[in-house]
Design an enzyme around this catalytic site. Structure first.
Site, PDB file in Angstrom:
ATOM      1  N   GLY A 238       0.848  -1.189   0.000  1.00  0.00           N
ATOM      2  CA  GLY A 238       0.000   0.000   0.000  1.00  0.00           C
ATOM      3  C   GLY A 238       0.878   1.231   0.000  1.00  0.00           C
ATOM      4  N   PRO A 239       1.594   1.457   1.142  1.00  0.00           N
ATOM      5  CA  PRO A 239       2.525   2.579   1.176  1.00  0.00           C
ATOM      6  C   PRO A 239       3.653   2.311   0.183  1.00  0.00           C
ATOM      7  CG  PRO A 239       1.975   1.821   3.396  1.00  0.00           C
ATOM      8  CD  PRO A 239       1.478   0.774   2.434  1.00  0.00           C
TER       9      PRO A 239
ATOM     10  N   ASN B  43       4.116   4.213 -17.013  1.00  0.00           N
ATOM     11  CA  ASN B  43       3.037   4.849 -17.775  1.00  0.00           C
ATOM     12  C   ASN B  43       3.131   6.362 -17.758  1.00  0.00           C
ATOM     13  OD1 ASN B  43       2.143   5.580 -15.192  1.00  0.00           O
ATOM     14  ND2 ASN B  43       0.694   3.865 -15.085  1.00  0.00           N
TER      15      ASN B  43
ATOM     16  N   GLU C 186      18.514   2.625   6.658  1.00  0.00           N
ATOM     17  CA  GLU C 186      17.687   2.071   7.732  1.00  0.00           C
ATOM     18  C   GLU C 186      16.289   1.641   7.271  1.00  0.00           C
ATOM     19  OE1 GLU C 186      19.082   5.062   7.836  1.00  0.00           O
ATOM     20  OE2 GLU C 186      20.602   4.989   9.424  1.00  0.00           O
TER      21      GLU C 186
ATOM     22  N   PHE D  28      17.594   6.701  15.326  1.00  0.00           N
ATOM     23  CA  PHE D  28      17.277   6.575  13.903  1.00  0.00           C
ATOM     24  C   PHE D  28      16.253   5.490  13.610  1.00  0.00           C
ATOM     25  CE2 PHE D  28      20.197   9.713  13.964  1.00  0.00           C
ATOM     26  CZ  PHE D  28      21.508   9.334  14.167  1.00  0.00           C
TER      27      PHE D  28
ATOM     28  N   HIS E  67      22.075   2.721  22.128  1.00  0.00           N
ATOM     29  CA  HIS E  67      22.267   4.176  22.296  1.00  0.00           C
ATOM     30  C   HIS E  67      20.903   4.814  22.561  1.00  0.00           C
ATOM     31  CE1 HIS E  67      25.877   2.806  20.291  1.00  0.00           C
ATOM     32  NE2 HIS E  67      26.490   3.917  20.630  1.00  0.00           N
TER      33      HIS E  67
END
Lengths: 655, 655
Positions: free
Chosen positions: A114-115, A185, A404, A430, A454
């Site tokens: 989807g995304p 397209n 990432e 991150f 971290h």
């Protein structure tokens, strides 16, 4: 050829009908991509509808999930468990044909998408998984694992950064069985692609080490099928650029207006007339028979594979046994690992994890993954396994580079391919580059593990951009993701016990500071997600803490105990805790205490679930500085002195 | 040349000293990049240390923020307000020289950086800003705006997806004054770049429409300076690939071991000896004088510009006046916009926003931005302005393509360039692609505005991947980001009033469903972030709601009022609400009510801050389905009947 044309007409007709019936859906690409996707199914894609999960099947991911009407129609035609009635209920509550494909909901669907861009990276992960197994198990004459991974991608997919990251890695690793079918397209939602993108995509992919095939007539069946055939022979991953006409055959063809246009009934009837289709949601026998040829081909492919496997079992018994056992849930001897708990005293949870992770990894052949270039810092590495590199793919440590987001979605792809346990790792700060992929992971319930180190303002000198504050809360907010923040080695081990048994993804959050020895922590109780570390009959004050703050809470309790009854509760995982019985939760939370205090170096509002108006949350509520970590910690109030003071003030007010 | 070599030696020496003194820092690249960054400052970079903000200065972004020791040393040498004492206190609490550059903390720093890739996209934004102004204001003979934007990038930066997105757009837009200085040292934290990346970077960038210059001797001064000179003449954005030796001159040069190695005192002394430097944190007079030449050059550049501007003021008085006023905080007549509030009745907040956004945008010349390919759906477009395209950059609507993350960081760059009000837009579900850039935006306090539509499970038929749940909470968790979820046009207008006056970024969250007319909403009171919409003396039940749930809450209140005293509070922005006086907040929250109920189609735990153990949060706690939006809404419990029932049950328990 006549039959192919007729079949394509029915495919397009049904796709359009699905959209008109539902009232929404992506018409343009469903029509434009129909020729090449149909060619894929009919001539190349190896699947067995009587055993849709068999190991060596080809994988197909629809990164552009919105082409689902076409996709479901093809699944139905080729014999997957998708009926015409299912097609009719496209985008309706409870149907098997949701707007974007959902893993687990519809037979044949290999990944939820989807995304944009997620599916591309999933496909790269699947191709990595295939190579990992093929390098390990294939021998001369026995290509036990040799499936292709196909991925349908749109203009939008390739613009997404996650796709670029994933494709760069795929080219570097020469994932030769990965084939992207790019529906070129030249149109996106807002208009012509050239409004926002004038790249030479072919040149760009060649620069990344890909083979590129251009099909100028993307709506010509033979051209499409031939191109896929050529792609399969490449020694590099292949991008096939199909120049198609979006919404072909409609009166808006070639324009962005047809992107998600819903034909009215009249327009639909007129369109169907041009296709020579008079029926509704109907497949004529000759069309069905044409497709059944491919279905039979797939079944035969599987039967042949079974035979090869049988011979392999005889001639390579050890490898065969290893393969058969490869994905088993091994019985890990956690108690044995626990026996040496003294090793974990006086070190950080990052270091304790490194040991535990390796002990587990040595036993779990199916554990594979990597770091986004910071393995040296996170210490997340399978020391007894090699690196997975272009020249040798037997290793289980992937070098993702500084990518990432792709890393997370590639882990998803690896987990989707087969029951691998995929792991990935970077700094907690991150983790926010990975969130969209982690959401997909949680939705698909993939048992992959993200390890973040971290984990607080104690990172210190790299400054506030490296210091996570809200990241823990953001991870916990993802429904279906179990988040663990253990305080010592015992809790780290408990976290793995849970991560490896839950049917859900996990995020493990670790600190670089040395953990003090905490009396009362327990590997067994940590598995309840939250438990009393320091008990007290009828506590006046109860402290809730996680990770690096548990030790601090114990020191605070020791000081406060001079005046009050104090209890300390460690919460290695709130999600796991929430699954316990109400009685256990109440007993643990000790809500009858005069004052409840949550202590965590984060700003996660989740703590307010367990606090009332007059209670206290000692958290981090502003960005800190570039300085030694301990200075930040103190300035943010995480000292025994400060916390004792705040609690005492509160208690005094309550008198 | 001798002086250049001597200067470089001192630059390297001080950089290394800074790291050894601090105990951490990136030694390798600070040394490796020193030649080309020094060449940039000395021969090309136009800055005026006596007026570091003047409009036409060149911009320099250090996307690889970890090269800060080198950068600060250069800033100091070239006359910015960074003293040798500041260099000595690198990475210490309160210093001007944090581990990664922080905007606003150190003179000369144009953007906060650290998380890789962000700076590249910022630089693209700055180049877009430059083009926007130059196209608008430059006339023949009057190049009023013509600054370069330089960006130092590392191997890691270019691997990040956000960089690829940004660079693809930059190439498409032919941002010819954008120059990336790529420190190509072939090393990252975990080892040789080729472990994870074998791309042909030059070819890739050419495919994206960039000019590429390769400097094979990246540690040769003349070669570096000449390359930058050539880049400035290009009609395309330029990538200069400097082949450098990481940690050059140390005994670990060229290896990943030197990446962040901290030289011991002995090693430092030995290294300094090779540089012929005996002093500590000291700049000899001849070195200082060499650099001062560039400082004077920059001052002269600014003086010349002032003169040109003066002549321009005379010969192009209208344009000059427009320029002078361009970035003014215009006095917007909100009351006038409010007068027509009836227009907003019976439409969605997406539609109300489209009107209000345009009315504001017509007045605010400095408003510029775009959508990630979904402008047609979000309706966030300045209808009276053109598109910003390669052939004409006067327009204020950017076509970002499907590149959400770069879009957000580019907005940051536009806002950093000068007092533009940058806007960006996409579906709320995909705000999670943007989070790292939004965090940076909040840290830098940039008043940019993100507009998110399609804000809940009511998105419906596209399925759960398009339906946000946790996204609102994730946005609210970012410290310094004001989040607005207005319920109608009046609250939308109030949101803009605040967004345009706060020194902070804003996220505006809008629904596609038609808002009912809600009695009691107020443009004035909405500016307090939370206010009583339906009051009640001594309420039994108080309902807290936002956005699309405010109308629902009012209906629930109407039903409940048959039995209870009910008050309804709308919270268009919790962050703004939290800034009000304690007295106002208490009065509004009405904590004395028997039952508090939060109603929001999200899973944001923030509501628990305002609820006690026995109170109620009606939220969304599981992924929903692909079906008409109303079906999801009802299934998740957002109906009058269900909410009344839950509340009544709770009230009964309290008797």
């Amino acid at each position: 050829m006549k039959n192919i044309e007729k079949t394509l007409n029915y495919i397009k007709s049904i796709s359009a009908e699905m959209i008109t019936t539902a009232g929404s859906g992506n018409l343009g690409a469903s029509l434009g991509a129909s020729t090449f996707l149909f060619a894929l199914f009919k001539d190349h894609y190896n699947f067995d509808v009587s055993d849709t999960d068999f190991l060596n099947r080809d994988r197909l991911v629809l990164s552009s999930g919105q082409v689902s009407p076409l996709y479901y129609t093809l699944l139905s035609l080729f014999g997957f468990d998708v009926s015409l009635q299912d097609l009719k209920s496209f985008r309706q509550f409870g149907s098997k044909t949701p707007g974007n494909p959902e893993y687990g909901k519809t037979e044949g669907v290999e990944a939820s998408t989807g995304p944009l861009g997620q599916g591309v990276a999933n496909a790269v992960g699947m191709a990595i998984a295939e190579k990992s197994l093929s390098e390990r198990f294939n021998t001369v004459g026995f290509p036990i694992i040799n499936n292709y991974t196909y991925c349908h991608v749109s203009e939008g997919d390739l613009m997404e950064g996650i796709s670029q990251e994933a494709c760069s890695l795929a080219g570097t690793l020469k994932l030769s069985k990965l084939i992207l079918l790019y529906d070129c397209n030249d149109v996106t939602v807002d208009g012509r692609v050239s409004l926002s993108n004038k790249e030479d995509v072919a040149k760009k992919f060649k620069a990344m080490g890909w083979n590129v095939i251009i099909v100028r007539k993307g709506n010509n069946y033979n051209a499409c099928s031939r191109a896929i055939g050529r792609a399969k022979k490449s020694k590099k991953p292949t991008l096939i650029i199909f120049k198609t006409i979006i919404g072909i055959g409609t009166n808006k063809e070639g324009t962005s207006a047809v992107y998600d246009y819903v034909l009215t009934q009249d327009e639909l009837d007129a369109y169907k007339k041009t296709l020579n289709v008079t029926d509704s949601f109907y497949i004529p026998a000759d069309v069905r028979e044409l497709c059944m040829q491919a279905t039979r081909r797939g079944k035969l492919y599987h039967e042949n594979w079974n035979q090869t496997l049988a011979i392999y079992a005889n001639s390579q018994p050890e490898l065969y046994k290893e393969l058969v056992n490869y994905f088993d849930k091994k019985k890990l001897d956690y108690e044995k690992i626990l026996k040496n708990e003294d090793r974990w005293v006086g070190i950080s949870t990052v270091d304790a994890n490194s040991m535990i992770f390796n002990e587990i990894g040595d036993k779990l052949s199916q554990l594979i993954g990597g770091c986004a270039d910071v393995a040296r810092k996170t210490k997340v590495n399978l020391n007894n396994s090699e690196n997975f590199l272009v020249r040798s793919k037997r290793g289980r440590n992937l070098h993702y580079g500084v990518r990432e987001h792709a890393m997370a979605a590639i882990s998803n792809g690896i987990a989707l391919y087969e029951d691998f346990i995929a792991f990935d790792s970077t700094f907690l700060a991150f983790s926010n580059y990975m969130i969209p992929a982690l959401r997909m992971r949680a939705m698909m319930k993939l048992p992959a593990i993200s390890i973040f180190t971290h984990d607080s303002i104690c990172v210190g000198q790299s400054g506030p951009t490296y210091q996570p504050i809200e990241q823990i809360g953001q991870l916990r907010s993802i429904i279906g993701l179990n988040v663990f923040r253990p305080c010592d080695g015992k809790e780290v081990l408990a976290s793995y016990k849970l991560a490896l048994s839950e049917e859900a993804p996990s995020a493990l959050i670790l600190s670089n500071q040395v953990s003090p020895e905490i009396e009362g922590t327990s590997y067994k109780d940590a598995q309840l997600g939250g438990y009393v570390v320091k008990s007290s009959k009828a506590a006046d004050v109860v402290l809730y803490a996680t990770g690096s703050e548990v030790g601090l809470a114990m020191e605070v309790a020791k000081e406060l105990s001079k005046k009050y009854e104090v209890s300390v509760v460690s919460f290695p995982s709130l999600e796991i805790f929430e699954k316990q019985t109400s009685a256990y939760k109440l007993r643990t939370l000790q809500k009858d205490a005069k004052l409840r205090v949550a202590i965590e170096a984060s700003n996660d509002n989740v703590w307010y679930k367990y606090l009332n108006d007059d209670d206290l949350f000692i958290g981090v509520h502003s960005y800190m500085q570039s300085c030694p970590g301990g200075v930040n910690y103190a300035k943010a109030g995480f000292t025994v002195k400060n916390i004792v003071k705040e609690i005492t003030n509160r208690m005094n007010k309550k008198q």
